[in-house]
Design a protein around this motif. Structure first.
Motif, PDB file in Angstrom:
ATOM      1  N   ASN A   1      44.047  34.167  31.262  1.00 55.33           N
ATOM      2  CA  ASN A   1      44.433  35.306  31.909  1.00 55.33           C
ATOM      3  C   ASN A   1      45.479  35.614  33.142  1.00 55.33           C
ATOM      4  O   ASN A   1      45.818  36.265  33.436  1.00 55.33           O
ATOM      5  CB  ASN A   1      43.241  36.542  31.904  1.00 55.33           C
ATOM      6  N   ILE A   2      44.928  34.209  33.776  1.00 60.19           N
ATOM      7  CA  ILE A   2      45.538  34.062  35.040  1.00 60.19           C
ATOM      8  C   ILE A   2      46.672  33.309  35.115  1.00 60.19           C
ATOM      9  O   ILE A   2      46.372  32.116  34.569  1.00 60.19           O
ATOM     10  CB  ILE A   2      44.441  33.582  36.137  1.00 60.19           C
ATOM     11  N   THR A   3      47.735  33.540  35.755  1.00 58.04           N
ATOM     12  CA  THR A   3      48.865  32.539  36.245  1.00 58.04           C
ATOM     13  C   THR A   3      48.652  32.348  37.546  1.00 58.04           C
ATOM     14  O   THR A   3      48.609  33.086  38.389  1.00 58.04           O
ATOM     15  CB  THR A   3      50.290  33.480  35.927  1.00 58.04           C
ATOM     16  N   VAL A   4      49.079  30.943  37.880  1.00 63.99           N
ATOM     17  CA  VAL A   4      49.220  30.453  39.245  1.00 63.99           C
ATOM     18  C   VAL A   4      50.583  30.178  39.572  1.00 63.99           C
ATOM     19  O   VAL A   4      51.085  29.219  38.939  1.00 63.99           O
ATOM     20  CB  VAL A   4      48.187  29.263  39.351  1.00 63.99           C
TER      21      VAL A   4
ATOM     22  N   ALA B   1      32.833  33.187  51.682  1.00 60.21           N
ATOM     23  CA  ALA B   1      32.311  34.545  51.990  1.00 60.21           C
ATOM     24  C   ALA B   1      33.213  35.498  51.471  1.00 60.21           C
ATOM     25  O   ALA B   1      34.599  35.051  51.729  1.00 60.21           O
ATOM     26  CB  ALA B   1      31.739  34.589  53.529  1.00 60.21           C
ATOM     27  N   ALA B   2      32.978  36.818  51.114  1.00 54.96           N
ATOM     28  CA  ALA B   2      33.926  37.458  50.497  1.00 54.96           C
ATOM     29  C   ALA B   2      33.388  38.957  50.272  1.00 54.96           C
ATOM     30  O   ALA B   2      32.157  39.286  50.250  1.00 54.96           O
ATOM     31  CB  ALA B   2      34.495  37.045  49.441  1.00 54.96           C
ATOM     32  N   PRO B   3      34.428  39.929  50.542  1.00 59.21           N
ATOM     33  CA  PRO B   3      34.019  41.299  49.724  1.00 59.21           C
ATOM     34  C   PRO B   3      33.376  41.177  48.405  1.00 59.21           C
ATOM     35  O   PRO B   3      33.933  40.361  47.744  1.00 59.21           O
ATOM     36  CB  PRO B   3      35.280  42.262  50.114  1.00 59.21           C
ATOM     37  N   SER B   4      32.373  42.114  48.089  1.00 64.52           N
ATOM     38  CA  SER B   4      31.958  42.009  46.613  1.00 64.52           C
ATOM     39  C   SER B   4      31.432  43.346  46.373  1.00 64.52           C
ATOM     40  O   SER B   4      31.189  44.276  47.196  1.00 64.52           O
ATOM     41  CB  SER B   4      30.565  40.862  46.804  1.00 64.52           C
ATOM     42  N   SER B   5      31.446  43.642  45.180  1.00 59.12           N
ATOM     43  CA  SER B   5      30.990  44.843  44.520  1.00 59.12           C
ATOM     44  C   SER B   5      30.579  44.561  43.115  1.00 59.12           C
ATOM     45  O   SER B   5      31.023  43.631  42.469  1.00 59.12           O
ATOM     46  CB  SER B   5      32.072  45.861  44.512  1.00 59.12           C
ATOM     47  N   THR B   6      29.430  45.289  42.635  1.00 64.63           N
ATOM     48  CA  THR B   6      28.848  45.220  41.219  1.00 64.63           C
ATOM     49  C   THR B   6      30.077  45.336  40.351  1.00 64.63           C
ATOM     50  O   THR B   6      30.335  44.562  39.363  1.00 64.63           O
ATOM     51  CB  THR B   6      27.816  46.170  41.059  1.00 64.63           C
ATOM     52  N   SER B   7      30.914  46.359  40.339  1.00 61.48           N
ATOM     53  CA  SER B   7      31.895  46.742  39.469  1.00 61.48           C
ATOM     54  C   SER B   7      32.834  45.708  39.387  1.00 61.48           C
ATOM     55  O   SER B   7      33.631  45.356  38.403  1.00 61.48           O
ATOM     56  CB  SER B   7      32.629  47.993  39.584  1.00 61.48           C
ATOM     57  N   ALA B   8      33.233  44.997  40.716  1.00 68.28           N
ATOM     58  CA  ALA B   8      34.396  43.781  40.725  1.00 68.28           C
ATOM     59  C   ALA B   8      33.950  42.887  39.988  1.00 68.28           C
ATOM     60  O   ALA B   8      34.644  42.008  39.123  1.00 68.28           O
ATOM     61  CB  ALA B   8      34.440  43.675  42.132  1.00 68.28           C
ATOM     62  N   ARG B   9      32.520  42.470  39.953  1.00 68.76           N
ATOM     63  CA  ARG B   9      31.931  41.471  39.208  1.00 68.76           C
ATOM     64  C   ARG B   9      31.941  41.543  37.600  1.00 68.76           C
ATOM     65  O   ARG B   9      32.356  40.366  36.958  1.00 68.76           O
ATOM     66  CB  ARG B   9      30.752  41.142  39.457  1.00 68.76           C
ATOM     67  N   SER B  10      32.040  42.464  37.270  1.00 64.52           N
ATOM     68  CA  SER B  10      32.192  42.904  35.832  1.00 64.52           C
ATOM     69  C   SER B  10      33.408  43.172  35.381  1.00 64.52           C
ATOM     70  O   SER B  10      33.647  43.151  33.927  1.00 64.52           O
ATOM     71  CB  SER B  10      30.995  43.936  35.430  1.00 64.52           C
ATOM     72  N   ALA B  11      34.417  43.411  35.871  1.00 63.89           N
ATOM     73  CA  ALA B  11      35.663  43.559  35.750  1.00 63.89           C
ATOM     74  C   ALA B  11      36.354  42.513  35.217  1.00 63.89           C
ATOM     75  O   ALA B  11      36.447  41.415  36.014  1.00 63.89           O
ATOM     76  CB  ALA B  11      36.415  44.306  36.822  1.00 63.89           C
ATOM     77  N   ALA B  12      37.434  42.681  34.270  1.00 59.77           N
ATOM     78  CA  ALA B  12      38.244  41.497  33.785  1.00 59.77           C
ATOM     79  C   ALA B  12      39.534  41.560  34.692  1.00 59.77           C
ATOM     80  O   ALA B  12      39.768  42.583  35.317  1.00 59.77           O
ATOM     81  CB  ALA B  12      38.498  41.584  32.442  1.00 59.77           C
ATOM     82  N   ALA B  13      40.121  40.481  34.903  1.00 57.54           N
ATOM     83  CA  ALA B  13      41.222  40.566  35.667  1.00 57.54           C
ATOM     84  C   ALA B  13      42.523  39.727  34.768  1.00 57.54           C
ATOM     85  O   ALA B  13      42.028  38.794  34.187  1.00 57.54           O
ATOM     86  CB  ALA B  13      41.085  39.436  36.894  1.00 57.54           C
ATOM     87  N   THR B  14      43.652  40.178  34.887  1.00 60.26           N
ATOM     88  CA  THR B  14      44.951  39.588  34.660  1.00 60.26           C
ATOM     89  C   THR B  14      45.750  39.631  35.767  1.00 60.26           C
ATOM     90  O   THR B  14      45.649  40.557  36.607  1.00 60.26           O
ATOM     91  CB  THR B  14      45.454  40.257  33.472  1.00 60.26           C
ATOM     92  N   GLY B  15      46.610  38.640  35.802  1.00 59.95           N
ATOM     93  CA  GLY B  15      47.755  38.699  36.986  1.00 59.95           C
ATOM     94  C   GLY B  15      47.808  37.589  37.361  1.00 59.95           C
ATOM     95  O   GLY B  15      47.660  36.343  36.656  1.00 59.95           O
TER      96      GLY B  15
END
Length: 281
Positions: free
Chosen positions: A87-90, A39-53
């Motif tokens: 794109n993601i570093t752990v 379960a988590a917060p959600s939004s349409t824009s968040a789903r389509s956004a790319a992530a780096t970090g």
């Protein structure tokens, strides 16, 4: 608009930072695991956004990275990067023997907060060591554990522009032969983690439920290959063998990392789009 509150805790003071603007809304449903596993917060824009970090992990020995001198022992945190794009570093800061409280008291959370940046993530999984009543250095009552998650891991992380993700404690190899199912490990801490995530509208990975569903699917005997059950002479690092129902060998760490990433794929966060397709199966 931000707010700042100082509260007193045992032998120390917390500075609690919260920013209402950092809260996101909505809840994502389950991803093939019974109940409210993910379960988590959600939004349409968040789903389509790319992530780096960077994904930082604050946790214990079930997630920590192990050197070759411990092979085949492994933690799910050291396997997590395989399930995200480049794109993601752990950054796995998990370390054995720590509880939600001692991780803070030893300055380990402060070290993460010193380098975490807006757009990064903090995955926090504790409970195993919090529950060790006989160890004063580790033991943290469930009510205190909940407030550490709320104030130090969720609110303070959000105040830095990063996103906290609460992870319930992964299951131990605790099998109930009468029911044919694995028991809930550390239920009071599982409930506290889920409650505070709900109250703070924070992203939640219910690894407790997901790991039990996986273990139920393979059964008690096969689960020995997931946990650190090794025969004498099987591996040079464990010449006398071992029967460990808490820690994982490599296969188990890989499976738990897959479950975590699979949950993340359904969270509706920018990070969700960076989960590789092989994790969701």
């Amino acid at each position: 608009m931000s707010r700042m509150t100082v509260v007193t805790d045992t032998n120390r003071r917390h500075l609690l930072l919260g920013t209402a603007g950092a809260l996101v809304t909505g809840v994502a449903g389950a991803l093939g695991i019974p109940g409210d596993a993910f379960a988590a917060p959600s939004s349409t824009s968040a789903r389509s956004a790319a992530a780096t970090g960077t994904v930082y992990i604050a946790s214990d020995s079930t997630a920590q990275s192990y050197s070759s001198g411990y092979y085949p022992q492994a933690g799910w945190g050291q396997k997590l990067s395989a399930y995200f794009t480049s794109n993601i570093t752990v950054a796995n800061r998990a370390i054995g023997g720590r509880s939600s409280r001692s991780f803070i008291e030893q300055g380990r959370l402060a070290a993460i907060h010193g380098v975490i940046r807006p757009g990064d993530y903090l995955f926090v999984q504790f409970g195993h060591n919090d529950a060790t009543v006989g160890n004063a250095e580790r033991y943290t009552p469930p009510a205190d554990y909940k407030e550490y998650l709320r104030n130090d891991y969720i609110r303070a992380t959000r105040a830095l522009g990063a996103t906290p993700v609460v992870v319930t404690p992964v299951s131990r190899r605790s099998y109930n032969a009468s029911t044919g199912k694995f028991n809930v490990s550390f239920p009071a801490y599982v409930d506290a983690a889920k409650a505070v995530a709900r109250e703070e509208n924070a992203a939640l990975v219910d690894l407790s439920a997901a790991s039990r569903a996986y273990l139920d699917s393979i059964g008690a005997e096969a689960s020995k290959a997931v946990f650190l059950w090794l025969a004498a002479g099987q591996y040079p690092n464990f010449p006398g063998g071992v029967q460990d129902d808490t820690h994982f060998q490599e296969r188990g760490a890989v499976e738990m990392a897959r479950l975590v990433s699979r949950a993340v794929a359904g969270l509706g966060l920018p990070l969700s789009g960076e989960v590789v397709s092989g994790a969701v199966r």
